[in-house]
Design an enzyme around this catalytic site. Sequence first.
Site, PDB file in Angstrom:
ATOM      1  N   SER A  41      -9.325   0.999   7.555  1.00 30.38           N
ATOM      2  CA  SER A  41      -9.054   0.359   8.833  1.00 30.38           C
ATOM      3  C   SER A  41      -7.741  -0.397   8.792  1.00 30.38           C
ATOM      4  O   SER A  41      -7.370  -1.058   9.737  1.00 30.38           O
ATOM      5  CB  SER A  41     -10.182  -0.608   9.187  1.00 30.38           C
ATOM      6  OG  SER A  41     -10.276  -1.592   8.188  1.00 30.38           O
ATOM      7  N   LYS A  65       0.812  -1.220   0.000  1.00 28.65           N
ATOM      8  CA  LYS A  65       0.000   0.000   0.000  1.00 28.65           C
ATOM      9  C   LYS A  65       0.847   1.271   0.000  1.00 28.65           C
ATOM     10  O   LYS A  65       0.402   2.326  -0.451  1.00 28.65           O
ATOM     11  CB  LYS A  65      -0.893   0.011   1.248  1.00 28.65           C
ATOM     12  CG  LYS A  65      -1.972  -1.062   1.234  1.00 28.65           C
ATOM     13  CD  LYS A  65      -3.137  -0.633   0.366  1.00 28.65           C
ATOM     14  CE  LYS A  65      -4.314  -1.602   0.510  1.00 28.65           C
ATOM     15  NZ  LYS A  65      -5.430  -1.190  -0.367  1.00 28.65           N
TER      16      LYS A  65
END
Lengths: 325, 325
Positions: free
Chosen positions: B87, B62
Amino acid sequence: MTLKVHFKPTDIVRLADVKNASRQIRPYIHRTPVLTCESLNRMVGHNLFFKCENLQKTGAFKFRGAVNAVSQLNDAELENGVVTHSSGNHAAALAQAARIFGTKAHIVMPSSASSIKRKAVIEYGGNVIECQPNLDSRLEYAERVQAETGATMIPPFNDPRIIAGQGTAALEFLQQVPNLDLLIAPIGGGGLISGTCVTSTAISPRCKVIGAEPEGADDAFRSKEAREMLPQTNPQTIADGLLTSMGKLTWPYVRDLVRQVVTVSDEETVKAMRLFLERAKVLIEPSSAVALAAAFSPKLNSSGSDRNIGIILSGGNVDLDHLPW
Amino acid sequence: MTLKVHFKPTDIVRLADVKNASRQIRPYIHRTPVLTCESLNRMVGHNLFFKCENLQKTGAFKFRGAVNAVSQLNDAELENGVVTHSSGNHAAALAQAARIFGTKAHIVMPSSASSIKRKAVIEYGGNVIECQPNLDSRLEYAERVQAETGATMIPPFNDPRIIAGQGTAALEFLQQVPNLDLLIAPIGGGGLISGTCVTSTAISPRCKVIGAEPEGADDAFRSKEAREMLPQTNPQTIADGLLTSMGKLTWPYVRDLVRQVVTVSDEETVKAMRLFLERAKVLIEPSSAVALAAAFSPKLNSSGSDRNIGIILSGGNVDLDHLPW
C-alpha cells in the site's frame, strides 16, 4: 573648472564589495547547497537550479547582509548596539548577527508581526520594541531608540553593506553553477536583486537577471514600465517578505540591470510552494515561491536556448500552523 | 559422515551482495545527500547526520531494493512483468523500477490505500489491482496475478535482493560520514535495518545499529525481548510504513545485529516530523520521523562517547492535505 565624475547609481556597490563581503562573512554563514529536482525540470522543460538560502542561518539570505553590516562596526559602535525596524527575516538576521559580535540588537516590530517571527527574534537575543503597524510609527520608534541608546541603524535593504552582503548568494551560486542562462530572484525592497545584479553582471554577463514579484505588490514591475520609481501602496499578497517598496539605492539596479520583472498571482505562489514541498521535499516561504512561480509563468521571456535557470530561494520561515493551502 | 556447514541466517546477505547491488543500481538511483542541522544538534547534544532517502527517486529508500531486484531478472522474466502487494512506497518504487527496465508492474493495493499513494503508482506506469484491506486478500490477489500473467513476485522486504539493495543506503552513508558511533533506522518489515546491519557490521564494526519503532507497532522490540519472532497484530500508528511484521529473513538481523530497538509514541513522532520541517526545512514522512524521535528519546542507550549519530530518513511521501498536526 570642475572635474565631472561619471558615477552611475549602480556603481555604488561593485563586485569588489561583494567579494569583500564574502570574505568577511565566510566564518559565520552557511555556504548553502544548490538543489535540483528532475520532476520539476520535466514539468517546466528547463534545468532548474535552486540556491537554498532557506537553509541559511536564521532561515533566510538576510543573514548575509546583516552579518556584513555588523562586522564593519567599530568598537565604539558595537558598544552602543544596533537598531532596525522589520517585521520579518531581517529582524531575526540582525538579532543573530548582533549576538555573534557581542552587541545588542533593538528590533522595532509592528504589533501585527506574527508571533513566530517575534519568537525567533527573542530566541536570537534581540530586544523587541513593539510599534503601531505603519511606517511612520516604525520610523518614529526606531529614531527614538537611536536617540536613547546611540545604536547604529542597520536598514533592511537600502544600504551598500546590505546590498553587498546579499550579493554573496549569487557569487556562490555562480561558482556552484557557472553556466546559468537566467537567474531569478524575488524583489521586495530590492536588496537581494541588487546584489544579484552586481555579481551576475560582473562575472557572468550573458546570464540574464529576472526579478519576481507578487501581482499584489508589483512596484518594481510598474516602476520599470514607467521608468520611474513608484512606491508600493496597500500591498496585498501572502508573500509577506515582499510587501515593501524599493529604496533609492536598489531601484537603479532594477531599472538598469534587471532584464524583466515577472509578476505572479498568490494562487501561482501557493501552488509553487506546495509543489516544491511535495516534489523536492523542501520547505520554502511564499516570498521564495514567487521566484519559483515566475519560472513556471508564461510571462517569463525565455528562449529555447535558455536552458539553465537559477532560482534563489530566499527563505524558509513558515508558520506550520497556517500553511496557505 | 556429513559435513556440517555453519551458515548463520544473517549470512544470507553479505557485504559483497550489497556492493554488487550498489554497482548494479548506481545508474538509476540518486546518491542522496547527508544533511546536518546545528539547531537540532544543540537540542539533542549530539552531532546528527541525516541520510536523505526522502530525496531518493520515488521519495523513499525502497527504490534501491526494487531496482536491484528488477535488474537481476532475465529477458523471459522481464517479458512477463513483476507483481507485488503493497500500500506504500514499495509499490511506487517497483512501478518505477519496472518502467526503467521496460517491463510491467502489477501492484495489488488494498482499497484502504491513500489516493496519493495510488496516484503515484499510476503516475509511474504501474497497473493497480484493488483488493480487500487484509493480508489474505492481498496474497490471494497477488497469487492470482502471478498465475494469470507469469509475473515475478518482488516482495517488499523478505528477499535477499531487496535486503542487499536497501543496504546500499548505509554503504553510501558510511562513505559520506565514516565515523558514526550510532546508526538509527526505522523497522517495518525489516528490509532497511537488515541491509544496514550487513553493511555497518562489515565496514564499521564499532558503529552500533539502532532500530526505531512506533509503540503501536513494536513487533521488533517485543521479539527482541522474547528472543523469538512475534507477529504484529492490530498495529496502531501514524507511521504507515512501519505497520507490517518482520519476515523470516529479516528477523535474524534484528535479533543478532541490532544493538537496541527504541520505541517512540506517535506524539513524539509528529513532534519530530514537525521539528525537522521547521528547523531543517525538509519534509520527512512519519515513518522516518520515528527514527529522528528515537535519537531524542531518553530510552536510547547512548554514552557520552557516542557523539556522531547517523539517521536514515527513509522517505518523504506525505499527503500535504492531511499533515498530522
